[in-house]
Design a protein around this motif. Structure first.
Motif, PDB file in Angstrom:
ATOM      1  N   LYS A   1     -19.239 -63.663  76.913  1.00 41.37           N
ATOM      2  CA  LYS A   1     -20.562 -64.041  76.412  1.00 41.37           C
ATOM      3  C   LYS A   1     -20.832 -65.535  76.517  1.00 41.37           C
ATOM      4  O   LYS A   1     -21.976 -65.960  76.439  1.00 41.37           O
TER       5      LYS A   1
ATOM      6  N   SER B   1     -23.895 -58.180  71.317  1.00 41.31           N
ATOM      7  CA  SER B   1     -24.802 -57.746  72.379  1.00 41.31           C
ATOM      8  C   SER B   1     -24.256 -58.169  73.744  1.00 41.31           C
ATOM      9  O   SER B   1     -23.611 -59.211  73.878  1.00 41.31           O
TER      10      SER B   1
ATOM     11  N   ASN C   1     -24.984 -59.709  76.401  1.00 41.76           N
ATOM     12  CA  ASN C   1     -25.719 -60.750  77.122  1.00 41.76           C
ATOM     13  C   ASN C   1     -24.954 -62.049  76.973  1.00 41.76           C
ATOM     14  O   ASN C   1     -24.134 -62.190  76.065  1.00 41.76           O
TER      15      ASN C   1
ATOM     16  N   SER D   1     -30.992 -59.835  74.870  1.00 43.86           N
ATOM     17  CA  SER D   1     -30.089 -58.695  74.700  1.00 43.86           C
ATOM     18  C   SER D   1     -30.566 -57.522  75.558  1.00 43.86           C
ATOM     19  O   SER D   1     -31.759 -57.260  75.621  1.00 43.86           O
TER      20      SER D   1
ATOM     21  N   HIS E   1     -32.505 -68.096  70.110  1.00 45.77           N
ATOM     22  CA  HIS E   1     -31.554 -67.034  70.378  1.00 45.77           C
ATOM     23  C   HIS E   1     -32.346 -65.966  71.116  1.00 45.77           C
ATOM     24  O   HIS E   1     -33.564 -65.961  71.050  1.00 45.77           O
ATOM     25  N   TYR E   2     -31.694 -65.088  71.784  1.00 41.86           N
ATOM     26  CA  TYR E   2     -32.349 -63.902  72.369  1.00 41.86           C
ATOM     27  C   TYR E   2     -33.450 -64.246  73.372  1.00 41.86           C
ATOM     28  O   TYR E   2     -34.382 -63.472  73.541  1.00 41.86           O
TER      29      TYR E   2
HETATM   30 MG    MG Z   1     -26.652 -61.076  70.268  1.00 44.49          MG
END
Ligand code: MG
Ligand code: AMP
Length: 305
Positions: free
Chosen positions: A50, A137, A139, A145, A223-224
């Protein structure tokens, strides 16, 4: 390698997991990088895959209450009540950890986040692996994600012994994270299970104070995010590409559902599709400001940064 989940492929993946390899696991929230949570080497490989800072703890996924009780030092009555109501499902509970859980999983914390995913493939995989399964997740840290096997980026997929294709995730955003280690329960990350639903089961007041220390990677301000910059606007002009709630009036506009849960289900997929279109900016039409949209707003704010 993306494979169809069958009794044979799940058994093979479970053996890989047990032996310390990483597996792409479908859940109802997002796809995860599954690892044997009791195997420090496998957990370390998860962080490497990650590119995630090692101070960000992982969620441990279980397939039974017995397994949850082994991961936690104790499984209190209020956790049992919540598990009865919401497991399997998108609720993660933070409890004091048992000695069996390596500190690598919890990023050095004496607490552990536990969840039972609501996906038949995940449950069978965890059960057959006979170990608790850590899974963030699937990603790279700070990117979007995946909510389908095909959305897993090649640099992640290349680290996985196998990806089980369990179809599109029906919740589509990460779980609600609830801290049960203090007197008042506190939501660390909003998700499909709302504060109101949790309070109705526990019949206690919840702690609404935002957490002082940065104990939750879900609480990083950004994030994300997709690769393309995202901007939230009240309405989209015909020439603006993005996610629209009104009827689409231009090319490169994706019409989004007007129900919060359905919007969440397709949010990451829609941003992923917009990313592929290589537009300069993704404009997102602002959803309603009501409490049902809390989790969606949380993710949109983290996406915008
Ligand atoms: Mg995550
Ligand atoms: P992710 O793996 O990206 O879905 O994120 C895991 C979420 O669980 C993050 O928001 C973490 O902060 C949270 N989490 C995991 N373990 C703990 C813990 N021991 N204490 C507090 N939050 C945790």
């Amino acid at each position: 390698m993306i494979v169809k989940p069958t009794a044979e492929t799940i058994a093979e993946a479970a053996q890989f997991l047990h032996d310390g390899k990483l597996i792409g696991m479908p859940t109802e929230t997002v796809y995860g990088i599954a690892a044997n949570a009791l195997n420090e080497g496998a957990v370390r490989a998860t962080f490497e895959a990650k590119g995630r800072p090692s101070q960000n703890p992982l969620i441990v996924h279980v397939a039974s209450l017995e397994q949850a009780a082994q991961v936690a030092r104790e499984f209190p009555a209020r956790a049992i009540a919540l598990a009865d109501e919401f497991w399997p499902g998108p609720l993660t509970m933070v409890l004091h950890k048992s000695a069996s859980v390596p500190l690598t999983v919890t990023a050095g914390l004496e607490t552990v986040a536990i969840r039972m995913p609501d996906h038949p493939v995940a449950l069978q995989l965890i059960q057959e692996s006979r170990v608790p399964v850590s899974a963030p997740s699937a990603n790279r840290f700070m990117s979007l994600s995946p909510t389908s096997a095909q959305m897993i980026a090649p640099e992640i997929a290349s680290r996985l012994a196998m990806v089980l294709d369990g179809g599109s995730c029906h919740v589509g955003i990460e779980s609600t994270v609830l801290d049960l280690t203090e007197d008042s329960p506190r939501i660390l990350r909003p998700g499909a299970i709302s504060k109101e639903q949790i309070a109705a089961v526990l019949k206690v007041g919840m702690n609404d104070e935002p957490q002082a220390e940065r104990r939750s990677p879900g609480m990083y301000p950004k994030h994300y995010a997709p690769a393309t910059p995202v901007e939230i606007v009240s309405r989209l002009e015909p020439e603006q590409a993005g996610l629209i709630l009104d009827t689409s009036n231009g090319p490169n506009q994706i019409e989004m559902p007007l129900v919060a849960g359905e919007y969440a289900r397709v949010l990451y997929r829609s941003l992923f599709d917009m990313d592929q279109m290589r537009v300069k900016t993704i404009y997102v039409q602002s959803p309603p400001q009501t409490s049902e949209w809390n989790a969606v707003w949380d993710r949109l704010q983290k996406i915008v940064g």
